[in-house]
Scaffold this motif. Structure first.
Motif, mmCIF file in Angstrom:
data_model
loop_
_atom_site.group_PDB
_atom_site.id
_atom_site.type_symbol
_atom_site.label_atom_id
_atom_site.label_comp_id
_atom_site.label_asym_id
_atom_site.label_seq_id
_atom_site.Cartn_x
_atom_site.Cartn_y
_atom_site.Cartn_z
ATOM 1 N N PHE B 90 0.913 -1.305 -0.015
ATOM 2 C CA PHE B 90 0.075 -0.078 0.004
ATOM 3 C C PHE B 90 0.986 1.291 -0.116
ATOM 4 C CE2 PHE B 90 -2.607 -3.236 2.048
ATOM 5 C CZ PHE B 90 -3.785 -3.145 1.376
ATOM 6 N N TYR B 91 1.848 1.346 0.731
ATOM 7 C CA TYR B 91 2.863 2.432 0.823
ATOM 8 C C TYR B 91 3.571 2.698 -0.438
ATOM 9 C CZ TYR B 91 1.493 2.158 5.467
ATOM 10 O OH TYR B 91 0.671 2.430 7.023
ATOM 11 N N THR B 92 4.026 1.556 -1.113
ATOM 12 C CA THR B 92 4.900 1.795 -2.374
ATOM 13 C C THR B 92 4.009 1.797 -3.672
ATOM 14 O OG1 THR B 92 5.395 -0.454 -2.287
ATOM 15 C CG2 THR B 92 6.994 1.202 -1.344
ATOM 16 N N ASP B 93 3.218 0.757 -3.799
ATOM 17 C CA ASP B 93 2.746 0.601 -5.228
ATOM 18 C C ASP B 93 1.318 1.409 -5.476
ATOM 19 O OD1 ASP B 93 4.870 -1.145 -5.406
ATOM 20 O OD2 ASP B 93 3.758 -2.858 -5.131
ATOM 21 N N TYR B 94 0.702 1.180 -4.258
ATOM 22 C CA TYR B 94 -0.512 2.000 -4.379
ATOM 23 C C TYR B 94 -0.396 3.448 -3.879
ATOM 24 C CZ TYR B 94 -2.820 -2.293 -5.565
ATOM 25 O OH TYR B 94 -3.162 -3.573 -6.262
ATOM 26 N N ASP B 95 0.888 3.979 -3.627
ATOM 27 C CA ASP B 95 0.963 5.332 -3.152
ATOM 28 C C ASP B 95 0.207 6.416 -3.712
ATOM 29 O OD1 ASP B 95 1.945 6.614 -0.815
ATOM 30 O OD2 ASP B 95 3.653 7.371 -2.036
ATOM 31 N N THR B 96 0.405 6.222 -4.885
ATOM 32 C CA THR B 96 -0.076 7.411 -5.932
ATOM 33 C C THR B 96 -1.808 7.390 -6.192
ATOM 34 O OG1 THR B 96 0.525 5.984 -7.870
ATOM 35 C CG2 THR B 96 1.778 7.896 -7.532
ATOM 36 N N ILE B 97 -2.248 6.207 -5.942
ATOM 37 C CA ILE B 97 -3.749 6.041 -6.092
ATOM 38 C C ILE B 97 -4.502 6.452 -4.845
ATOM 39 C CG2 ILE B 97 -5.483 4.419 -7.119
ATOM 40 C CD1 ILE B 97 -3.303 2.689 -8.079
ATOM 41 N N LEU B 98 -4.117 5.624 -3.738
ATOM 42 C CA LEU B 98 -4.765 6.116 -2.450
ATOM 43 C C LEU B 98 -4.567 7.056 -1.849
ATOM 44 C CD1 LEU B 98 -4.298 2.527 -1.010
ATOM 45 C CD2 LEU B 98 -6.228 3.183 -2.051
ATOM 46 N N PRO B 99 -5.569 7.818 -0.882
ATOM 47 C CA PRO B 99 -5.240 8.952 0.038
ATOM 48 C C PRO B 99 -4.310 8.469 0.936
ATOM 49 C CG PRO B 99 -7.586 8.089 0.176
ATOM 50 C CD PRO B 99 -7.014 7.175 -1.006
ATOM 51 N N PRO B 100 -3.193 9.487 1.356
ATOM 52 C CA PRO B 100 -2.296 8.821 2.417
ATOM 53 C C PRO B 100 -3.065 8.575 3.668
ATOM 54 C CG PRO B 100 -2.384 11.190 1.643
ATOM 55 C CD PRO B 100 -3.136 10.630 0.591
ATOM 56 N N SER B 101 -2.309 7.688 4.223
ATOM 57 C CA SER B 101 -3.066 7.284 5.251
ATOM 58 C C SER B 101 -2.493 7.998 6.724
ATOM 59 C CB SER B 101 -2.539 5.817 5.662
ATOM 60 O OG SER B 101 -2.671 5.518 7.046
ATOM 61 N N PRO B 102 -3.112 8.556 7.778
ATOM 62 C CA PRO B 102 -2.463 9.143 8.716
ATOM 63 C C PRO B 102 -1.643 8.225 9.602
ATOM 64 C CG PRO B 102 -4.770 8.581 9.170
ATOM 65 C CD PRO B 102 -4.440 8.441 7.720
ATOM 66 N N ARG B 103 -1.680 7.006 9.506
ATOM 67 C CA ARG B 103 -0.960 5.994 10.149
ATOM 68 C C ARG B 103 0.328 5.625 9.636
ATOM 69 N NH1 ARG B 103 -5.711 3.245 10.412
ATOM 70 N NH2 ARG B 103 -7.082 3.901 12.078
#
Lengths: 500, 267
Positions: B90-103
């Motif tokens: 989630f942090y590398t591959d979907y980084d650009t698609i997903l809204p950033p996570s606060p955690r």
């Protein structure tokens, strides 16, 4: 970085240019050069000698600067017969496909046409496509179509699956990588490169494998994926038989990975190899500078101070200005100077991707500082150390000095009750480690000698002639000996036979 | 689509996670159920699809993040490593698609601290580089800044700064690492002292090693085999006698023979 690769290749062919048979007094026209190259490629395929292809590829960069629309069109028209399907598809990739009314070269074309009667080889088509890719890549308007052209070429190469095409295929892969990099979509190409790398290694296709591994490493490092890059390196065998251009790149990438992993000794060796294998500084300044930037930082991290003369090198002088300041700060062990240099050149270091490495130098600055103090004083209070090195507290100073003693940076003892450091005498510097260094250097020289012996090339069957000559000489000698024995030597034999 | 049952479970888990004090047993039971449910729904492990469903991805990410935090709270390091590895997607591959996570940042920071306490400095730096932080972030982001500073102080030898910084942890979970970090530091200091000092008064040794009472220090000293002089109140470190420099004869002979052989080949 982008310029780096281009420069590297250009230098490669410039250095070898001398050997080119086409180096006639009057420079040949681009058209003639291309024709000569195509002939060479055909010769390479028929004689199964890949070095002719290599010779062609060495001049690729120089050539692609000279080539224009007209030349390409003429060559394609010339090589392929009138109604070949390949011709139309190739011509279709030329930017201004409509302007066919150029007849200036027509005479030349028809004159040489008679020579090529057989159907052109697929290798020739790939070579022409390669030129087309680079040509399209140059102008921004046609860049988008380059993707399609490059992919189509790759598909064709993979369908043909000819070993004589490997060197050309490697260059096409490289061009494809460049296309993606120019467009800034490097991450999209990764799966394709990975599968191609697997195929290439299965087919023992060293050229492609080397290029593909380098492309992948570059790809990973572009996104700072050092973990993946490291895994790729550990899972693949880089073919050492490939040319220096690819080896130098590979060593450079390896050096960067190793430096991030704190394996400075290995990084130092790799970067040094990269520098040694790289083409001369004047011809490939971009690569030369990039490698040296990392080289200097790694050398500092190892606790060495780079040679002063390095910074006076005409190619490096201005590019390394910031690094020179850092070296000065580390050498004098001044934390304040280090910090100010760091903030001054911060943007440059970030761009070079050396910033985080340089941040690690902080401890080296402190170590050098402690070392200088220990050499100049036989006894110094912790408070003074604290003041001189700009440390925050005496407590810190005590820990730092303790660590320095443990790490072998300085010799001495801390006397806690009195709050001072007693410095012991340094070592003489003539221990068994000297012979180790000596042994390493000798080993390097011997290996260099052995490698160069191995790299010598001899023409096939040339030793036969020599053998025959030797046989003849032995025969003559025998006759002479017989003559001597029989004692009927005439005046001439006496004349030139001082040895008797 | 995510089944309502799973959504229900996730809500319970979130509530359990935010509650003070957190009921670890109940949360881990919920996590097991959720993970089962996700695997059955084909959402775990995350597979690469051409057009990912955002809601689903965020749903899975939330659960994994909570799982990572919970495994730190229950001091289960291997489990944290597993969760973190799953989150990497989630942090590398979907980084650009997903809204950033606060955690995200706290978790990255925690992972860095974990590497530090395990003394994996090389991995620490590799991870730090791959975070793709601009240099601003490394000094501004308080979650990342903490481990970065700690590493720098450790390398310099400013151990007291590390000690003092243990209260400045940006999130509660950092505290779980403090103890093991302090053990690491103490051992570092102890090895330094063994070399740097001939002897130390007991009181000063205690302060240097961050021991609050004497019995702890005595136990530690025994463990490391230091000589304690209770009358003079000092610790004497076993001095290693001057190591005699021996000439490595065999090695030198071997090297010389090798040179001779090589030279023979050349000449």
């Amino acid at each position: 970085m982008a310029t780096t690769d281009v420069d590297m290749k250009s230098s490669d062919d410039k250095s070898k240019k001398v050997e080119e048979p086409e180096a006639a007094p009057a420079p040949p026209t681009p058209f003639a050069e291309l024709k000569a190259n195509i002939a060479l490629i055909e010769r390479a395929v028929t004689t199964l000698e890949p070095r002719f292809t290599h010779r062609v590829l060495r001049s690729l960069t120089a050539q692609r600067r000279k080539v224009d629309d007209k030349v390409l069109r003429n060559v394609i028209e010339d090589v392929y017969s009138k109604d070949a399907a390949v011709k139309d598809s190739l011509l279709g990739w030329l930017p201004n496909a409509a302007s066919k009314d150029d007849v200036s070269m027509e005479v030349d074309v028809s004159a040489s046409k008679s020579t090529s009667t057989t159907e052109p080889l697929p290798e020739t088509e790939v070579y022409l496509r390669l030129l087309l890719i680079y040509y399209n890549l140059e102008s921004p308007t046609t860049r988008s179509s380059t993707f399609k052209l490059a992919h189509e070429t790759i598909d064709k190469i993979q369908a043909w699956n000819r070993r004589s095409m490997d060197p050309l295929a490697a260059r096409v892969w490289f061009a494809l990588g460049r296309t993606y990099e120019r467009a800034g979509e490097l991450s999209d190409i990764r799966p394709l490169l990975l599968s191609a790398q697997r195929t290439a290694s299965l087919r023992h296709d060293d050229e492609c494998q080397a290029v593909l591994i380098n492309l992948l490493l570059r790809n990973y490092l572009h996104y700072n994926l050092y973990d993946q890059a490291d895994k790729l390196v550990s899972k693949t065998n880089f073919p050492t038989s490939v040319g220096n251009a690819q080896l130098a790149r590979y060593h450079y990438y390896l050096g960067r990975i190793k430096a991030v992993q704190l394996n400075y000794t290995a990084a130092h060796t790799n970067l040094q190899q990269a520098i040694r294998r790289a083409p001369p500084a004047k011809t490939a300044p971009g690569f030369f500078q990039a490698v040296h930037k990392f080289f200097i930082v790694v050398e500092l991290l190892m606790g060495d101070i780079p040679d002063r003369s390095l910074f006076r090198h005409p190619v490096l002088e201005s590019a390394l200005a910031g690094y020179f300041q850092i070296v000065k700060a580390v050498r004098t062990g001044s934390l304040t100077q280090f910090q100010s240099t760091l903030s001054e050149y911060r943007s440059q270091f970030t761009e070079d991707k050396t910033y985080t490495l340089i941040l690690r130098l902080r401890q080296n600055v402190i170590k050098t500082g402690v070392r200088r103090l220990s050499l100049s004083y036989s006894r110094i209070s912790l408070r003074d150390i604290c003041v001189k090195l700009n440390l925050d507290s005496e407590e810190d100073a005590e820990y730092i000095v303790g660590k320095a003693i443990r790490d072998g940076v300085i010799e001495g003892k801390v006397v806690h009750e009195k709050g001072w450091l007693e410095c012991g005498g340094g070592k003489s510097g003539y221990g068994p480690e000297v012979s180790d260094v000596f042994g390493r250097r000798i080993g390097f020289c011997l290996e260099l000698h052995n490698e160069s012996v191995k790299a010598m090339r001899y023409p096939l069957n040339a030793h036969r002639r020599e053998l025959a000559a030797a046989e003849g000489a032995r025969e003559r000698e025998k006759e002479l000996a017989k003559d001597i024995q029989e004692g009927d030597m005439d005046e001439d034999d006496m004349g030139d036979g001082d040895i008797f | 689509m995510i089944s309502p049952q799973l959504v229900q479970l996730q809500k319970q888990l979130k509530a359990g996670f935010d509650a003070h004090p957190c009921d670890l047993k109940k949360c881990s039971a919920l996590l097991v159920q959720l993970k089962l449910g996700l695997s059955q729904a084909g959402l775990l492990p995350v597979l690469a699809t051409p057009d990912p469903n955002m809601d689903e991805l965020i749903f899975v990410r939330d659960i994994l993040e909570i799982g990572a935090f919970l495994s730190i709270r229950s001091k289960d390091m291997p489990s944290f490593v597993r969760y973190f590895a799953q989150l990497q997607t989630f942090y590398t591959d979907y980084d650009t698609i997903l809204p950033p996570s606060p955690r995200k940042d706290p978790l990255l920071g925690l992972n860095l601290i974990r590497l530090l306490t395990e003394n994996r400095i090389a991995d620490f730096h590799t991870t730090l580089e791959s975070l793709r932080l601009s240099s601003e972030d490394a000094t501004e982001n308080r979650f990342i800044k903490h481990p970065v500073n700690v590493e720098r102080w450790l390398m310099e030898g400013s151990y007291s700064k590390v000690w003092n910084a243990r209260e400045e942890a940006p999130t509660a979970e950092y505290k779980f690492f403090v103890d093991s970090l302090m053990d690491t530091i103490r051992n570092e200091i102890a090895t330094c002292e063994e070399v740097a000092y001939d002897s130390l008064p007991l009181k000063d040794a205690a302060t240097l090693l961050f021991f609050s009472n004497r019995s702890e220090l005595l136990a530690y000293a025994q463990q490391r085999g230091w000589q304690i002089n209770l009358v003079a109140e000092t610790i004497t470190f076993a001095t290693k006698g001057e190591e005699k420099v021996e000439i490595p004869k065999a090695k030198l002979i071997f090297a010389n023979l090798a040179y001779a052989r090589e030279l023979e080949q050349i000449v």
